[in-house]
Design a protein around this motif. Structure first.
Motif, PDB file in Angstrom:
ATOM      1  N   GLN A 103      -3.040  26.905  35.279  1.00  0.00           N
ATOM      2  CA  GLN A 103      -2.457  26.920  36.621  1.00  0.00           C
ATOM      3  C   GLN A 103      -1.585  28.137  36.856  1.00  0.00           C
ATOM      4  OE1 GLN A 103      -1.816  24.731  34.230  1.00  0.00           O
ATOM      5  NE2 GLN A 103       0.305  23.995  34.255  1.00  0.00           N
ATOM      6  N   ASP A 104      -1.257  28.872  35.790  1.00  0.00           N
ATOM      7  CA  ASP A 104      -0.403  30.044  35.947  1.00  0.00           C
ATOM      8  C   ASP A 104      -1.183  31.346  35.836  1.00  0.00           C
ATOM      9  OD1 ASP A 104       1.823  28.393  36.122  1.00  0.00           O
ATOM     10  OD2 ASP A 104       2.032  28.310  33.945  1.00  0.00           O
ATOM     11  N   ALA A 105      -2.511  31.270  35.781  1.00  0.00           N
ATOM     12  CA  ALA A 105      -3.319  32.460  35.498  1.00  0.00           C
ATOM     13  C   ALA A 105      -3.513  33.352  36.720  1.00  0.00           C
ATOM     14  CB  ALA A 105      -4.680  32.038  34.950  1.00  0.00           C
ATOM     15  N   GLU A 106      -3.185  32.862  37.920  1.00  0.00           N
ATOM     16  CA  GLU A 106      -3.412  33.642  39.127  1.00  0.00           C
ATOM     17  C   GLU A 106      -2.107  33.747  39.917  1.00  0.00           C
ATOM     18  OE1 GLU A 106      -6.630  32.016  41.325  1.00  0.00           O
ATOM     19  OE2 GLU A 106      -8.072  32.191  39.686  1.00  0.00           O
ATOM     20  N   PRO A 107      -1.240  34.669  39.537  1.00  0.00           N
ATOM     21  CA  PRO A 107       0.048  34.763  40.224  1.00  0.00           C
ATOM     22  C   PRO A 107      -0.079  35.065  41.700  1.00  0.00           C
ATOM     23  CG  PRO A 107      -0.335  36.656  38.776  1.00  0.00           C
ATOM     24  CD  PRO A 107      -1.379  35.641  38.448  1.00  0.00           C
ATOM     25  N   GLU A 108      -1.161  35.764  42.104  1.00  0.00           N
ATOM     26  CA  GLU A 108      -1.309  36.071  43.532  1.00  0.00           C
ATOM     27  C   GLU A 108      -1.482  34.793  44.350  1.00  0.00           C
ATOM     28  OE1 GLU A 108      -5.387  36.239  41.641  1.00  0.00           O
ATOM     29  OE2 GLU A 108      -3.370  36.947  41.180  1.00  0.00           O
ATOM     30  N   THR A 109      -2.083  33.767  43.718  1.00  0.00           N
ATOM     31  CA  THR A 109      -2.237  32.482  44.404  1.00  0.00           C
ATOM     32  C   THR A 109      -0.879  31.845  44.625  1.00  0.00           C
ATOM     33  OG1 THR A 109      -4.415  32.168  43.430  1.00  0.00           O
ATOM     34  CG2 THR A 109      -3.306  30.208  44.289  1.00  0.00           C
ATOM     35  N   ARG A 110      -0.026  31.926  43.591  1.00  0.00           N
ATOM     36  CA  ARG A 110       1.313  31.369  43.719  1.00  0.00           C
ATOM     37  C   ARG A 110       2.115  32.118  44.780  1.00  0.00           C
ATOM     38  NH1 ARG A 110       4.234  28.182  39.482  1.00  0.00           N
ATOM     39  NH2 ARG A 110       2.575  27.171  38.306  1.00  0.00           N
ATOM     40  N   ILE A 111       1.983  33.429  44.817  1.00  0.00           N
ATOM     41  CA  ILE A 111       2.705  34.208  45.815  1.00  0.00           C
ATOM     42  C   ILE A 111       2.278  33.791  47.219  1.00  0.00           C
ATOM     43  CG2 ILE A 111       3.018  36.526  46.783  1.00  0.00           C
ATOM     44  CD1 ILE A 111       2.845  37.595  43.911  1.00  0.00           C
ATOM     45  N   GLY A 112       0.965  33.612  47.413  1.00  0.00           N
ATOM     46  CA  GLY A 112       0.474  33.156  48.710  1.00  0.00           C
ATOM     47  C   GLY A 112       1.044  31.804  49.078  1.00  0.00           C
ATOM     48  N   HIS A 113       1.145  30.918  48.101  1.00  0.00           N
ATOM     49  CA  HIS A 113       1.694  29.581  48.337  1.00  0.00           C
ATOM     50  C   HIS A 113       3.165  29.679  48.747  1.00  0.00           C
ATOM     51  CE1 HIS A 113       2.151  25.258  47.861  1.00  0.00           C
ATOM     52  NE2 HIS A 113       3.173  25.457  47.061  1.00  0.00           N
ATOM     53  N   ILE A 114       3.917  30.538  48.051  1.00  0.00           N
ATOM     54  CA  ILE A 114       5.325  30.716  48.366  1.00  0.00           C
ATOM     55  C   ILE A 114       5.493  31.300  49.770  1.00  0.00           C
ATOM     56  CG2 ILE A 114       7.409  31.995  47.750  1.00  0.00           C
ATOM     57  CD1 ILE A 114       6.346  31.865  44.814  1.00  0.00           C
ATOM     58  N   MET A 115       4.682  32.303  50.096  1.00  0.00           N
ATOM     59  CA  MET A 115       4.779  32.929  51.403  1.00  0.00           C
ATOM     60  C   MET A 115       4.454  31.939  52.517  1.00  0.00           C
ATOM     61  SD  MET A 115       5.932  35.858  50.714  1.00  0.00           S
ATOM     62  CE  MET A 115       5.825  36.659  52.311  1.00  0.00           C
ATOM     63  N   ASN A 116       3.500  31.057  52.275  1.00  0.00           N
ATOM     64  CA  ASN A 116       3.173  30.027  53.264  1.00  0.00           C
ATOM     65  C   ASN A 116       4.365  29.101  53.491  1.00  0.00           C
ATOM     66  OD1 ASN A 116       0.579  30.990  53.634  1.00  0.00           O
ATOM     67  ND2 ASN A 116      -0.363  29.554  52.209  1.00  0.00           N
ATOM     68  N   GLY A 117       5.052  28.754  52.390  1.00  0.00           N
ATOM     69  CA  GLY A 117       6.231  27.906  52.522  1.00  0.00           C
ATOM     70  C   GLY A 117       7.339  28.588  53.298  1.00  0.00           C
ATOM     71  N   LEU A 118       7.542  29.871  53.029  1.00  0.00           N
ATOM     72  CA  LEU A 118       8.569  30.616  53.752  1.00  0.00           C
ATOM     73  C   LEU A 118       8.211  30.769  55.228  1.00  0.00           C
ATOM     74  CD1 LEU A 118       9.343  33.349  51.094  1.00  0.00           C
ATOM     75  CD2 LEU A 118      10.896  31.549  51.856  1.00  0.00           C
ATOM     76  N   GLU A 119       6.933  30.919  55.504  1.00  0.00           N
ATOM     77  CA  GLU A 119       6.481  31.003  56.895  1.00  0.00           C
ATOM     78  C   GLU A 119       6.776  29.696  57.626  1.00  0.00           C
ATOM     79  OE1 GLU A 119       2.112  31.157  58.125  1.00  0.00           O
ATOM     80  OE2 GLU A 119       2.742  33.254  58.339  1.00  0.00           O
ATOM     81  N   LEU A 120       6.560  28.576  56.942  1.00  0.00           N
ATOM     82  CA  LEU A 120       6.873  27.280  57.536  1.00  0.00           C
ATOM     83  C   LEU A 120       8.373  27.161  57.800  1.00  0.00           C
ATOM     84  CD1 LEU A 120       6.040  24.455  58.437  1.00  0.00           C
ATOM     85  CD2 LEU A 120       6.189  23.716  56.043  1.00  0.00           C
ATOM     86  N   ARG A 121       9.183  27.650  56.863  1.00  0.00           N
ATOM     87  CA  ARG A 121      10.621  27.615  57.068  1.00  0.00           C
ATOM     88  C   ARG A 121      11.026  28.440  58.291  1.00  0.00           C
ATOM     89  NH1 ARG A 121      14.214  28.686  51.871  1.00  0.00           N
ATOM     90  NH2 ARG A 121      15.798  28.114  53.410  1.00  0.00           N
ATOM     91  N   LEU A 122      10.340  29.566  58.519  1.00  0.00           N
ATOM     92  CA  LEU A 122      10.660  30.407  59.680  1.00  0.00           C
ATOM     93  C   LEU A 122      10.365  29.693  60.995  1.00  0.00           C
ATOM     94  CD1 LEU A 122       9.482  33.958  58.536  1.00  0.00           C
ATOM     95  CD2 LEU A 122      11.790  33.330  59.285  1.00  0.00           C
ATOM     96  N   VAL A 123       9.429  28.760  60.954  1.00  0.00           N
ATOM     97  CA  VAL A 123       9.107  27.978  62.151  1.00  0.00           C
ATOM     98  C   VAL A 123      10.081  26.818  62.316  1.00  0.00           C
ATOM     99  CG1 VAL A 123       7.379  26.490  63.236  1.00  0.00           C
ATOM    100  CG2 VAL A 123       6.668  28.611  62.099  1.00  0.00           C
ATOM    101  N   ILE A 124      10.339  26.106  61.226  1.00  0.00           N
ATOM    102  CA  ILE A 124      11.106  24.865  61.280  1.00  0.00           C
ATOM    103  C   ILE A 124      12.617  25.092  61.369  1.00  0.00           C
ATOM    104  CG2 ILE A 124      11.717  22.776  59.998  1.00  0.00           C
ATOM    105  CD1 ILE A 124       8.936  22.648  61.151  1.00  0.00           C
ATOM    106  N   GLU A 125      13.165  25.924  60.490  1.00  0.00           N
ATOM    107  CA  GLU A 125      14.618  25.969  60.339  1.00  0.00           C
ATOM    108  C   GLU A 125      15.383  26.583  61.516  1.00  0.00           C
ATOM    109  OE1 GLU A 125      16.631  25.855  56.657  1.00  0.00           O
ATOM    110  OE2 GLU A 125      14.842  26.550  55.584  1.00  0.00           O
TER     111      GLU A 125
END
Length: 255
Positions: A103-125
């Motif tokens: 699950q840790d072999a593709e850091p770019e996938t994790r970065i995309g996941h984090i960026m999606n979460g931050l994008e949601l925060r920009l909408v919600i917060e």
């Protein structure tokens, strides 16, 4: 710290207490214990190779039951943060390489996941801040101010502060009087904060430190909510999330 010392605690437990670890809020006990230990390890407050206190000592430190501690330690083992040595105890592991687990072999996938979460925060917060400014009551303001003070004090002495950070954002969501916002914020606490720190841990990036700018941004948001400046609170929160995104991914120490 005094109660731990009176109990004749081990050197390991005293070290953790001195690092700012202690009782957790009476909700989601195992998650809180896990998150606090996780952040302490990622931020280097518990050194690689260190032996963790016994389950009994950890239960006393966090004021929870042994099964709660056991559940938190199981999650840390799943994350490859700690390992148990039969007859000896539980130790903090060396930082794993990116290929240590599938699950840790593709850091770019994790970065995309984090960026999606931050994008949601920009909408919600920002909208949470807007509504909080219009709907907050004296109890809401008192809670926000106490969390701000706890956050600033913990950060000033190098203590564990992440729970004050997100609790402040959660308190803003609570002040909207819309519990659906609170539910979303609870999912984002784990999703974004945990993912960012795990990624940095796996990629051997020095842990980011909260700057005075971040402290000032929190304080400004609070003041605008207290003044019921809804538009100002919305703008300040959006700027804070955008700045937080920059700080999270800036690997220079001290930011």
């Amino acid at each position: 710290m005094k109660s731990v010392a009176r109990a004749g605690a081990s050197p390991e437990i005293l070290t953790l207490a001195a690092a700012g670890l202690g009782p957790v809020r009476p909700e989601r006990f195992a998650e809180r214990v896990y998150e606090t230990l996780f952040h302490a390890i990622v931020e280097g407050r518990i050194a690689v190779g260190s032996k963790l206190p016994s389950e009994n000592d950890l239960a006393a430190l966090f004021d929870v039951s042994r099964p709660v501690v056991r559940q938190a330690l199981d999650r840390l083992r799943e994350d490859q943060m700690v390992e148990s040595v039969r007859g000896s105890g539980t130790y903090v592991k060396e930082k794993p390489g990116l290929a240590a687990a599938p699950q840790d072999a593709e850091p770019e996938t994790r970065i995309g996941h984090i960026m999606n979460g931050l994008e949601l925060r920009l909408v919600i917060e920002p909208e949470c801040a807007y509504m909080a400014a219009l709907r907050r009551n004296a109890e809401d303001l008192d809670k926000m101010e106490r969390l701000l003070e706890g956050f600033e004090q913990a950060n000033a002495v190098g203590g564990i502060a992440h729970h004050f950070d997100f609790a402040f954002h959660e308190a803003i969501a609570t002040a909207t009087a819309n519990m659906r916002f609170v539910q979303v914020m609870k999912t984002l606490e784990y999703d974004v904060s945990h993912a960012v720190n795990m990624l940095r841990h796996l990629m051997h990036i020095p842990p980011w430190k909260r700057s005075q700018d971040a402290m000032d941004e929190h304080r400004k948001i609070f003041e605008l909510i207290r003044e019921q400046d809804a538009e100002g609170a919305r703008r300040a929160m959006r700027g804070h999330i955008e700045n937080a995104r920059t700080r999270m991914f800036n690997s220079r120490p001290g930011l």
